[in-house]
Write a protein that holds these residues in place. Structure first.
Motif, PDB file in Angstrom:
ATOM      1  N   ILE A   1      41.715  40.621  63.116  1.00 22.54           N
ATOM      2  CA  ILE A   1      41.170  40.664  61.761  1.00 22.54           C
ATOM      3  C   ILE A   1      40.998  39.252  61.207  1.00 22.54           C
ATOM      4  CG2 ILE A   1      41.555  41.541  59.413  1.00 22.54           C
ATOM      5  CD1 ILE A   1      43.091  43.856  60.685  1.00 22.54           C
ATOM      6  N   ALA A   2      41.878  38.333  61.660  1.00 25.52           N
ATOM      7  CA  ALA A   2      41.835  36.967  61.140  1.00 25.52           C
ATOM      8  C   ALA A   2      40.780  36.104  61.834  1.00 25.52           C
ATOM      9  CB  ALA A   2      43.209  36.315  61.290  1.00 25.52           C
ATOM     10  N   PHE A   3      40.175  36.627  62.897  1.00 20.95           N
ATOM     11  CA  PHE A   3      39.270  35.783  63.688  1.00 20.95           C
ATOM     12  C   PHE A   3      38.117  35.204  62.866  1.00 20.95           C
ATOM     13  CE2 PHE A   3      35.776  34.772  66.480  1.00 20.95           C
ATOM     14  CZ  PHE A   3      36.391  34.178  67.560  1.00 20.95           C
ATOM     15  N   ALA A   4      37.435  36.056  62.116  1.00 16.47           N
ATOM     16  CA  ALA A   4      36.250  35.587  61.389  1.00 16.47           C
ATOM     17  C   ALA A   4      36.583  34.549  60.306  1.00 16.47           C
ATOM     18  CB  ALA A   4      35.493  36.767  60.803  1.00 16.47           C
ATOM     19  N   PRO A   5      37.551  34.845  59.422  1.00 18.65           N
ATOM     20  CA  PRO A   5      37.855  33.820  58.406  1.00 18.65           C
ATOM     21  C   PRO A   5      38.329  32.504  59.033  1.00 18.65           C
ATOM     22  CG  PRO A   5      39.334  35.724  58.203  1.00 18.65           C
ATOM     23  CD  PRO A   5      38.274  36.098  59.169  1.00 18.65           C
ATOM     24  N   LYS A   6      39.016  32.577  60.174  1.00 15.72           N
ATOM     25  CA  LYS A   6      39.438  31.362  60.875  1.00 15.72           C
ATOM     26  C   LYS A   6      38.213  30.603  61.354  1.00 15.72           C
ATOM     27  CE  LYS A   6      44.041  31.557  62.764  1.00 15.72           C
ATOM     28  NZ  LYS A   6      44.719  32.605  63.519  1.00 15.72           N
ATOM     29  N   GLU A   7      37.296  31.343  61.973  1.00 13.85           N
ATOM     30  CA  GLU A   7      36.088  30.738  62.513  1.00 13.85           C
ATOM     31  C   GLU A   7      35.284  30.076  61.392  1.00 13.85           C
ATOM     32  OE1 GLU A   7      35.691  30.504  65.675  1.00 13.85           O
ATOM     33  OE2 GLU A   7      33.824  29.409  65.383  1.00 13.85           O
ATOM     34  N   MET A   8      35.412  30.628  60.191  1.00 15.14           N
ATOM     35  CA  MET A   8      34.654  30.074  59.069  1.00 15.14           C
ATOM     36  C   MET A   8      35.444  29.019  58.308  1.00 15.14           C
ATOM     37  SD  MET A   8      32.671  33.498  58.005  1.00 15.14           S
ATOM     38  CE  MET A   8      31.768  34.337  59.311  1.00 15.14           C
ATOM     39  N   ARG A   9      36.582  28.609  58.914  1.00 14.14           N
ATOM     40  CA  ARG A   9      37.346  27.465  58.417  1.00 14.14           C
ATOM     41  C   ARG A   9      37.868  27.638  56.993  1.00 14.14           C
ATOM     42  NH1 ARG A   9      34.493  25.067  62.302  1.00 14.14           N
ATOM     43  NH2 ARG A   9      35.820  25.027  64.037  1.00 14.14           N
ATOM     44  N   PHE A  10      38.339  28.820  56.667  1.00 10.69           N
ATOM     45  CA  PHE A  10      39.026  28.972  55.389  1.00 10.69           C
ATOM     46  C   PHE A  10      40.429  28.392  55.531  1.00 10.69           C
ATOM     47  CE2 PHE A  10      35.953  32.519  54.985  1.00 10.69           C
ATOM     48  CZ  PHE A  10      35.412  32.192  53.758  1.00 10.69           C
ATOM     49  N   SER A  11      41.082  28.074  54.405  1.00 13.13           N
ATOM     50  CA  SER A  11      42.446  27.551  54.486  1.00 13.13           C
ATOM     51  C   SER A  11      43.394  28.685  54.881  1.00 13.13           C
ATOM     52  CB  SER A  11      42.864  26.982  53.141  1.00 13.13           C
ATOM     53  OG  SER A  11      43.043  28.041  52.227  1.00 13.13           O
ATOM     54  N   ASP A  12      44.549  28.293  55.427  1.00 11.59           N
ATOM     55  CA  ASP A  12      45.511  29.287  55.916  1.00 11.59           C
ATOM     56  C   ASP A  12      45.862  30.321  54.859  1.00 11.59           C
ATOM     57  OD1 ASP A  12      45.500  28.187  58.331  1.00 11.59           O
ATOM     58  OD2 ASP A  12      47.473  27.223  58.218  1.00 11.59           O
ATOM     59  N   GLU A  13      46.023  29.830  53.635  1.00 11.74           N
ATOM     60  CA  GLU A  13      46.420  30.721  52.562  1.00 11.74           C
ATOM     61  C   GLU A  13      45.357  31.798  52.319  1.00 11.74           C
ATOM     62  OE1 GLU A  13      48.048  29.189  48.458  1.00 11.74           O
ATOM     63  OE2 GLU A  13      48.969  28.294  50.244  1.00 11.74           O
ATOM     64  N   ILE A  14      44.110  31.324  52.229  1.00 12.94           N
ATOM     65  CA  ILE A  14      43.015  32.255  51.968  1.00 12.94           C
ATOM     66  C   ILE A  14      42.853  33.226  53.135  1.00 12.94           C
ATOM     67  CG2 ILE A  14      40.520  32.432  51.630  1.00 12.94           C
ATOM     68  CD1 ILE A  14      40.668  29.950  49.941  1.00 12.94           C
ATOM     69  N   ILE A  15      43.035  32.728  54.363  1.00 12.92           N
ATOM     70  CA  ILE A  15      42.933  33.614  55.521  1.00 12.92           C
ATOM     71  C   ILE A  15      43.941  34.753  55.386  1.00 12.92           C
ATOM     72  CG2 ILE A  15      43.288  33.801  58.013  1.00 12.92           C
ATOM     73  CD1 ILE A  15      42.214  30.965  58.275  1.00 12.92           C
ATOM     74  N   LYS A  16      45.192  34.376  55.064  1.00 11.84           N
ATOM     75  CA  LYS A  16      46.264  35.362  54.921  1.00 11.84           C
ATOM     76  C   LYS A  16      45.882  36.423  53.886  1.00 11.84           C
ATOM     77  CE  LYS A  16      51.121  34.493  55.758  1.00 11.84           C
ATOM     78  NZ  LYS A  16      52.225  33.667  55.316  1.00 11.84           N
ATOM     79  N   GLU A  17      45.377  35.934  52.775  1.00 13.18           N
ATOM     80  CA  GLU A  17      45.011  36.822  51.676  1.00 13.18           C
ATOM     81  C   GLU A  17      43.895  37.772  52.098  1.00 13.18           C
ATOM     82  OE1 GLU A  17      44.322  34.638  47.966  1.00 13.18           O
ATOM     83  OE2 GLU A  17      42.791  36.154  47.596  1.00 13.18           O
ATOM     84  N   LYS A  18      42.872  37.200  52.754  1.00 10.04           N
ATOM     85  CA  LYS A  18      41.737  38.011  53.167  1.00 10.04           C
ATOM     86  C   LYS A  18      42.152  39.064  54.186  1.00 10.04           C
ATOM     87  CE  LYS A  18      37.861  34.955  52.211  1.00 10.04           C
ATOM     88  NZ  LYS A  18      36.814  35.778  51.638  1.00 10.04           N
ATOM     89  N   VAL A  19      43.031  38.661  55.111  1.00  7.48           N
ATOM     90  CA  VAL A  19      43.479  39.602  56.131  1.00  7.48           C
ATOM     91  C   VAL A  19      44.259  40.745  55.495  1.00  7.48           C
ATOM     92  CG1 VAL A  19      45.002  39.904  58.124  1.00  7.48           C
ATOM     93  CG2 VAL A  19      43.471  37.938  58.015  1.00  7.48           C
ATOM     94  N   SER A  20      45.188  40.427  54.612  1.00  5.19           N
ATOM     95  CA  SER A  20      46.002  41.518  54.059  1.00  5.19           C
ATOM     96  C   SER A  20      45.159  42.402  53.156  1.00  5.19           C
ATOM     97  CB  SER A  20      47.246  40.979  53.359  1.00  5.19           C
ATOM     98  OG  SER A  20      46.907  40.445  52.105  1.00  5.19           O
TER      99      SER A  20
END
Ligand SMILES: Nc1ncnc2c1ncn2[C@@H]1O[C@H](COP(=O)(O)OP(=O)(O)O)[C@@H](O)[C@H]1O
Ligand SMILES: [Mg+2]
Lengths: 264, 286
Positions: B110-129
C-alpha cells in the motif's frame, strides 16, 4: 514489450518435420561447435547456415528478430566491454583504460556467436512443440535408467522449465505494469537507473514463480501424476529420411570446417 | 481539464504473424468530475481501453492526453517529464488483483505509490493508514503476504494501494467482482464520496447494469474494439436497439416497471434508479 522466446509457431517445413530428438541433438552440436572453431571463416559459415535455416524453417524474420530482443542488452554488453579486457595492440588508451584491436575483434566474434546461439535455439523452440521436445529429451535420457534415474522425471523438469519461460516473461511484464500503475517510471533515467528499476521486480517474480510451481504440483497431484506411470505420447517419435539427410549434412559441415581449420 | 483519446488503435501481438486488433480508432473525451461507466460484453476491449487511459499500455497508434499532456510522449526530456507528472494523476485498479500486488507485505504494497512519489515519511504513514481504514484492512493484516490472502482481501488491498496516492483520475476495472456484498456497497459508497468530496473523476468498468445505473452519469458502450455510443446513463438505458446490439440489459428495476405497466399499472418505464422506481410505484398505487 512483446517477447516470442520459446513459442511454437505452427508450420510445415523441413525443420518442423524432423524427428525432434535428431533436431535437438544437431542443434546442440551446432551450438557447441560454434564456440569451438576459432577461425573467422567458420563464423561466416555458421552465419550463412543460420540464415539458410531461418529461410527453410519459414519462420517470419520478424519473429526471429523478436526472439533476440529480450537479450539485446547482453549482446550490447558483450560487444562494448570486451575491447577493454584483452591484451593486445593498443588502439586507444587513457591512464589504466586501454582498448585493444584484439579486444574489439573478440567482442565482435562473441557477439555474433551469442546471436547465432539465440537464433539457433529459438529455431528449435519455434519449430517444436514443448510437449514433443519433452518427449524427445526423455527419449534421449533413457540410458540414465542404468543409473537408476528416471528419465521421465528429468524430461518433466525440463519441459516444465520450458513452459515456465513464456509465463515468467508474461509475469515480468505484469509486475512492470503493476508498478507503473503506482507511479513507477521505467522509461525514465539513464542506464544505471534503468537497471536499478528492475531490482524491485526480481523478488515478486521469484515469489510468483514458486507460487506457480506450487499450484502446478497441486494440479498434477490432482490429476494423479506419479513418476512411474507411463504417459501416453502424443505421437511416436520416428526417424525418417529427412533426419538422415540432416545428420549427414551437419556431419559434412563440421568435417569441412575441421579440415579448413587445420589447414589454415 | 479532461482525458482525451485521439484515433487510438491497439493491437495485441504474440508473434508478428497473429496480431489482434483490440481497439479500433477510439476517440473519446472524459470530463473532470464525471463518473463514466464502460460497458460491453467480455472481449469488447474494456480492459484494454482502461489500461491505455491509465498510461500502462502504449497505443499502437494515436494519442492520449491527460489535462493537456500527451502521456505517451517520448520525444524530448521536457515532454517526458510532463508525461510522467500526468501519469501520476491516474490510478488504476486491475480486473485481476493478483496482477496488481507485488510487495512482500500488505503494508509495503500500500505504501509503494506514495513512496515512489517521494512524499515524506509522515505523510506516507498517514496516507497508508487512511487507505487501510477506507478499505477495512485491519492492523493485524499489515504484515500478511499479499499472495496468501483471499480473493476479496486481495482486491481490497489492491484498491487501498491505489487510494494511497489519491489519484485525480481513478479507473476501476470490475472492482466489485468477487467481493462480499458488504464491501461491494462500501466501494460504491466510496466512489460516490471521492467523486463528490474530492472531485475525483471515475472510470468504472462493470457488468452490473444496476451498479452503473446507481452511480454513473455517463456510459461508454463498447463492442468489438469500437465505441458504439458515449452518452448519458438515461439515454443509453432507453436505447433498446443499442442495448441489444451490445448485448446489454436494462437495469432490473426498469424491466420490472415495464412489466407493471404491461399489467395495467400506470408507471413510467424510463426510470433507471432503484429508489426512483420504488417511489414511482408507490405513487402509482395511491
Ligand atoms: N495479452 C493479450 N494478448 C492477446 N490478446 C489479448 C490480450 N489481452 C486481451 N486480449 C484480447 O483482446 C480483446 C479485448 O480484451 P479485453 O480488453 O480484456 O476485453 P474486456 O475487458 O472487454 O473483456 C479480447 O478479444 C482478448 O482476447
Ligand atoms: Mg476485462
Amino acid at each position: 514489450m512483446n517477447i516470442t522466446l520459446g513459442q511454437y509457431i505452427d508450420g510445415d517445413s523441413f525443420l518442423h518435420n524432423m524427428d525432434s530428438r535428431v533436431k535437438f541433438i544437431l542443434i546442440v552440436i551446432l551450438i557447441i561447435t560454434l564456440f569451438l572453431f576459432n577461425i573467422y571463416l567458420s563464423l561466416f559459415a555458421y552465419t550463412i547456415l543460420t540464415i539458410i535455416l531461418i529461410y527453410i524453417s519459414k519462420i517470419p524474420l520478424n519473429s526471429v528478430i523478436k526472439s533476440i530482443k529480450p537479450l539485446y542488452w547482453i549482446l550490447l554488453l558483450t560487444l562494448l566491454t570486451n575491447p577493454f579486457f584483452h591484451e593486445g595492440k593498443n588502439i586507444f588508451s587513457y591512464s589504466i583504460i586501454s582498448v585493444t584491436e584484439e579486444g574489439i575483434l573478440i567482442g565482435i566474434t562473441m557477439t555474433v556467436r551469442l546471436l547465432l546461439l539465440i537464433i539457433l535455439s529459438s529455431l528449435l523452440t519455434f519449430t517444436t512443440k514443448t510437449i514433443v521436445l519433452a518427449d524427445a529429451i526423455e527419449d534421449l535420457l533413457k540410458p540414465l535408467k542404468y543409473f537408476k534415474i528416471n528419465p521421465h522425471t528429468i524430461a518433466m523438469i525440463v519441459s516444465l522449465g520450458l513452459r515456465f519461460v513464456p509465463t515468467t516473461i508474461k509475469e515480468f511484464e505484469q509486475i512492470v505494469k503493476a508498478q507503473k500503475s503506482r507511479g513507477m517510471d521505467f522509461d525514465d533515467g539513464n542506464l544505471i537507473k534503468k537497471i536499478k528499476n528492475f531490482i524491485p521486480i526480481i523478488f515478486p517474480l521469484i515469489l510468483l514463480t514458486f507460487k506457480r510451481a506450487e499450484e502446478l504440483s497441486l494440479a498434477m497431484e490432482a490429476r494423479c501424476y506419479t513418476e512411474n506411470k507411463i504417459r501416453t505420447r502424443r505421437k511416436k517419435l520416428k526417424m525418417t529420411v529427412i533426419d538422415y539427410k540432416a545428420v549427414l549434412f551437419v556431419f559434412l559441415f563440421i568435417l569441412t570446417l575441421i579440415i579448413l581449420q587445420s589447414c589454415i | 481539464m479532461s482525458i482525451e483519446l485521439r484515433n487510438v488503435n491497439y493491437f495485441y501481438s504474440d508473434n508478428l504473424i497473429n496480431s489482434y486488433q483490440a481497439l479500433d480508432n477510439i476517440n473519446l473525451t472524459i470530463n473532470d468530475g464525471d463518473i463514466v461507466a464502460i460497458a460491453g460484453e467480455t472481449g469488447a476491449g474494456k480492459s484494454t481501453l482502461a489500461e491505455i487511459i491509465a498510461g500502462l499500455l502504449t497505443p499502437t497508434s494515436g494519442n492520449v492526453f491527460v489535462d493537456g499532456a500527451n502521456i505517451y510522449a517520448n520525444k524530448n526530456k521536457n515532454e517526458k517529464i510532463l508525461a510522467k507528472k500526468a501519469k501520476q494523476k491516474i490510478g488504476m485498479v486491475f480486473q485481476y488483483s493478483d496482477r496488481q500486488l507485488f510487495e512482500e507485505t500488505v503494508e509495503k504494497d500500500i505504501a509503494f505509490a506514495p513512496k515512489e512519489m517521494r512524499f515524506s515519511d509522515e505523510i506516507i504513514k498517514e496516507k497508508v493508514s487512511c487507505a487501510m481504514n477506507l478499505m477495512g484492512i485491519s492492523e493485524d493484516m499489515k504484515e500478511a503476504v499479499p499472495y496468501n490472502l483471499s480473493g476479496g482481501e486481495k482486491k481490497r488491498v489492491a484498491i487501498a494501494g491505489i487510494l494511497s496516492f489519491s489519484p485525480k483520475y481513478l479507473i476501476l476495472d470490475e472492482p466489485t467482482v468477487g467481493l462480499d456484498a458488504f464491501y461491494r456497497d462500501e466501494i460504491l459508497k466510496l466512489i460516490l464520496h471521492l467523486n463528490k468530496k474530492e472531485n475525483t473523476t471515475i472510470v468504472l468498468i462493470s457488468h452490473s447494469m444496476e451498479t452503473i445505473a446507481e452511480i454513473a452519469n455517463k456510459i461508454i458502450v463498447m463492442k468489438g474494439g469500437k465505441i458504439l455510443k458515449h452518452d448519458t446513463v438515461y439515454n443509453i438505458f432507453n436505447d433498446k436497439k443499442l442495448l441489444n446490439e451490445a448485448k446489454l440489459k436494462q437495469p432490473k428495476i426498469t424491466a420490472f416497471l415495464k412489466k407493471l405497466k404491461d399489467v395495467g399499472l400506470n408507471v413510467k418505464t424510463d426510470i433507471i434508479k432503484f429508489d426512483d422506481g420504488v417511489k414511482n410505484i408507490i405513487e402509482a398505487l395511491r
